[in-house]
Design an enzyme around this catalytic site. Structure first.
Site, PDB file in Angstrom:
ATOM      1  CG  HIS A 296      -7.354   8.114   4.633  1.00 13.97           C
ATOM      2  ND1 HIS A 296      -6.711   7.010   5.113  1.00 13.97           N
ATOM      3  CD2 HIS A 296      -7.847   7.741   3.430  1.00 13.97           C
ATOM      4  CE1 HIS A 296      -6.796   6.009   4.244  1.00 13.97           C
ATOM      5  NE2 HIS A 296      -7.479   6.431   3.204  1.00 13.97           N
TER       6      HIS A 296
ATOM      7  CG  HIS B 193      -1.342   5.514  -1.696  1.00 11.92           C
ATOM      8  ND1 HIS B 193      -2.316   6.337  -2.189  1.00 11.92           N
ATOM      9  CD2 HIS B 193      -1.993   4.480  -1.121  1.00 11.92           C
ATOM     10  CE1 HIS B 193      -3.514   5.835  -1.915  1.00 11.92           C
ATOM     11  NE2 HIS B 193      -3.351   4.709  -1.272  1.00 11.92           N
TER      12      HIS B 193
ATOM     13  CG  HIS C 281      -7.791   1.583  -2.666  1.00 12.80           C
ATOM     14  ND1 HIS C 281      -7.053   2.269  -3.607  1.00 12.80           N
ATOM     15  CD2 HIS C 281      -7.159   1.789  -1.485  1.00 12.80           C
ATOM     16  CE1 HIS C 281      -6.027   2.871  -3.008  1.00 12.80           C
ATOM     17  NE2 HIS C 281      -6.061   2.598  -1.720  1.00 12.80           N
TER      18      HIS C 281
ATOM     19  CG  HIS D 182      -1.987   1.029   1.184  1.00 16.50           C
ATOM     20  ND1 HIS D 182      -2.152   1.942   2.191  1.00 16.50           N
ATOM     21  CD2 HIS D 182      -2.934   1.328   0.261  1.00 16.50           C
ATOM     22  CE1 HIS D 182      -3.159   2.759   1.879  1.00 16.50           C
ATOM     23  NE2 HIS D 182      -3.650   2.401   0.720  1.00 16.50           N
TER      24      HIS D 182
ATOM     25  CG  HIS E   4     -10.357   2.572   1.124  1.00 22.99           C
ATOM     26  ND1 HIS E   4     -10.246   3.083  -0.149  1.00 22.99           N
ATOM     27  CD2 HIS E   4      -9.447   3.233   1.885  1.00 22.99           C
ATOM     28  CE1 HIS E   4      -9.294   3.992  -0.164  1.00 22.99           C
ATOM     29  NE2 HIS E   4      -8.785   4.103   1.060  1.00 22.99           N
TER      30      HIS E   4
ATOM     31  CD  GLU F 148      -6.002   9.032  -4.992  1.00 23.76           C
ATOM     32  OE1 GLU F 148      -5.975   9.103  -6.212  1.00 23.76           O
ATOM     33  OE2 GLU F 148      -5.076   8.557  -4.333  1.00 23.76           O
TER      34      GLU F 148
END
Ligand code: CUO
Length: 672
Positions: free
Chosen positions: A351, A190, A212, A186, A387, A331
């Site tokens: 987040h 990113h 995801h 992960h 998610h 996003e």
């Protein structure tokens, strides 16, 4: 001359060490604790990059941190050799936040064409304290201190009990959430698909959705394996989050810990002063949510000029699919989103709000939680709930798209006669268990005396297996095809077989590859270790130092290494299954490569490693079909004059076959 690979390894070791340069060599004035402040002009060059204090959280989910990262990445990108890069790295080392520093340095090594032959070591060794709890770090420190001079190596084990206990049902999947390979994948994903760093990669928004979504499908397979229900989306932000999370991980080398979240914590207004963020709360998320949902149901997004941009997946490249536009908008990347001021920063700010829920105004001076960092977020049960909510938006859109027609699904000249998996002479029976993997913690952390300190991490694993596929090409000429393999649980939580729509989101991609079918019968053998989602190249510092001549790595087949380094861990390719055996289904579909292939720009080189999840560097995503095909849309109501209810109804088409298999978890050590 010191070779380049060694220089890179030196730059990445021990990020918490203090600078070695003398102040007079590089007279940069550093204002400790300078924050990103809205009104004050930057006091000196690289002010943004230096505004994030060392030893604190660096979060790519926060816009000001993304801008800081961009500044440092741009500064490093200006160099034209490893030696020049090292000069700038030495200049900045010790002056910028450690996580930001490693992020920027890794970003540059991946992106600069002249550095692509260089390899990045595993992030587990660069930041061991993001992977094992502080008690394990202290134990390693203690063992190192009391070691005798003749003791050459210190080994400390961690796992498989991880950070909670069986009093909490969510603990049953702690082995999955806290797996080092999943978390490093992960982080790496990113890094290669960053937000707001000026990187506009082919189908980036769509891959954000797909990668995801696939992680969620895999998580749910393991949840069902341990008797948990599939993950529930976190969409009501005005009620407390039932599951807490206590990471027990440290952010820096002075024992600062990541924030913890109690069970039943409410998301509250964010009023911390750090990061230069204006106060915001769930009503902002709700506003963005409604605007995005309106766009999906109206069938268009409104761009910054007020123009309507139609959302459809039926486009001709290079026009972007609706899912791609939505991915960038949700996003969100402020330059790729069609209208960042209007549709906001939904996923990223979710987040942040969750990561600050335990101390939203910083009254307790607690750090943000692990949801703020890509290398640690997947440890927290709430990651999947958040998610799942994000995925639900994408699915809402996908269900507005027309089903694939029989013509789009079929390939009549090809018949998949059978498919089987074989492992250790057993047919359609796969075995999982535990293995360990050694990482050298002393590459990231400074132990005294200076000798190798190993952390031995427990992880799920399986015996390798082979797909055995019998295919008939009834044409008279060879035919290039794409073979697509998926796996899903056969039964739901209630032990019932699922219809197409219920099973649709549980299909996990296992492999996707091209094959040249000769006329007549063909026997395709494919190893599990060749999977297009996984990555076998998770190297340690020691592996890379052992290369007899790293300069040889410039050979063309290796030049995409770092990008190929992104990928799902091979040891997590299979779900755990149950001790009594658990039924899964394999789905194999063969499609026409002439329809699937993508014309790549000149000079693009192929790299099959993890291309399904990570794409290919400087090239287009290597499959023209929408990601998730054929499960990304609702099914045709009728196929060949009969209703479609179950996935197995698709096997009426000659190019699709399915097979029941069993996965048995042994709870024993697996050695390969
Ligand atoms: Cu990967 Cu939310 O995008 O963590």
């Amino acid at each position: 001359m010191e070779n380049e690979q060694k220089q890179v390894l030196d730059m990445l070791q021990r990020p918490f060490r203090l600078p070695t340069r003398k102040e007079e060599d590089h007279p940069i004035v550093f204002e400790v604790g300078t924050r990103v402040a809205g009104s004050q002009p930057p006091p000196q060059p690289l002010a943004l990059a230096r505004s994030i204090p060392r030893g604190t959280v660096f979060s790519i989910f926060v816009k000001s941190h993304r801008l800081a990262a961009k500044e440092l990445c741009d500064y490093f990108m200006e160099t034209s050799s490893v030696t020049e890069l090292k000069q700038r790295v030495d200049e900045m080392q010790g002056l910028v936040n450690e996580s930001l520093f490693i992020f920027a340095l890794s970003f540059v090594i991946i992106r600069k064409p002249e550095m692509r032959h260089l390899r990045l070591p595993s992030i587990v060794e660069i930041f061991p304290s993001m992977f094992v709890p502080v008690t394990t770090v202290s134990e390693m420190e203690h063992e190192a201190k009391k070691s005798t001079p003749d003791q050459e190596i210190i080994v400390t084990e961690y796992g498989p009990e991880f950070s909670s206990t069986h009093l909490k049902p969510e603990h049953r999947v702690a082995y999955w959430r806290e797996d080092f390979g999943i978390n490093s994948h992960h982080w790496h994903w990113h890094l290669v698909y960053p937000v707001d760093l000026g990187v506009s990669r082919d189908r980036k928004g769509e891959l954000f959705f797909y990668m995801h979504q696939q992680m969620l499908a895999r998580y749910d397979m393991d949840r069902l394996s341990v008797g948990l229900n599939r993950v529930q989306k976190l969409s009501n932000w005005r009620i407390p989050i039932p599951d807490g999370y206590f990471p027990k991980l440290t952010i820096n080398n002075s024992g600062q810990t990541w924030g913890s979240r109690q069970d039943n914590t409410l998301m509250q207004e964010y009023r911390r002063e750090e990061f230069g963020l204006q106060p915001f709360d769930v009503s902002d998320l709700e506003l963005w949510h409604r605007r995005i949902m309106d766009a999906i149901h109206q069938g268009y997004l409104i761009n910054r000029d007020g123009n309507l941009i139609k959302l459809t997946d039926k486009v001709k490249p290079p026009e972007k699919r609706g899912i791609d536009l939505l991915g960038d908008t949700v996003e969100a990347d402020s330059s790729l989103s069609l209208n960042y001021p209007f549709y906001g920063d939904l996923h990223n700010m979710g987040h942040v709000l969750i990561a600050a829920a335990h101390d939203p105004d910083n009254a307790h001076q607690e750090n943000l939680g692990v949801m703020s960092e890509t290398a640690t977020a997947m440890r927290d049960p709430v990651f999947y709930r958040w998610h799942k909510y994000i995925d639900d938006i994408f699915q809402e859109y996908k269900l507005t798209q027309p089903p694939y027609t029989a013509e789009e699904l079929s390939l009549s000249s090809v018949e998949v006669v059978s498919v089987a998996v074989e492992s250790q002479s057993q047919k359609n029976q796969l075995i999982t268990g535990w293995s360990t993997r050694d990482f050298e913690a002393s590459r990231g952390l400074d132990f005294k005396p200076d000798k190798p300190v190993i952390m031995r991490l427990t992880h799920l694993n399986h015996h390798p297996f082979v797909y055995n596929i019998e295919v008939i090409n009834s044409g008279s000429l060879p035919k290039e095809v794409t073979v697509r393999i998926f796996m899903a649980p056969k039964l739901n939580e209630r032990g019932a077989e699922m219809n197409f729509m219920e099973q649709r989101l549980l299909w996990a991609e296992m492999d996707r590859f091209t094959h040249n079918l000769k006329p007549g019968p063909n026997h395709i053998l494919r190893s599990s270790t060749s999977s297009s989602i996984t990555n076998l190249n998770d190297f340690t510092f020691r592996d890379l130092e052992k290369q007899p001549n790293p300069d040889n790595l410039v050979a063309p087949e290796n030049t995409l290494f770092n990008f190929c380094g992104c990928g799902w861990p091979q040891h997590m390719l299979l779900p755990r299954g149950k001790q009594e055996g658990m039924s899964f289904e394999l789905f194999v579909m063969v499609t026409d490569w002439s329809q699937d292939k993508v014309a790549q720009p000149d000079g693009a080189r192929s790299c099959s490693a993890a291309a399904s999840f990570c794409g290919i560097l400087d090239a287009l995503y290597p499959d023209a079909q929408p990601m998730g095909f054929p499960f990304d849309r609702r099914p045709l109501p009728m196929l060949l004059n009969r209703h479609v209810e179950r996935t197995s109804d698709l096997t009426r088409l000659s190019n699709i076959a399915m097979q029941d298999i069993t996965i048995t978890f042994t709870n024993a050590k697996i050695t390969q």
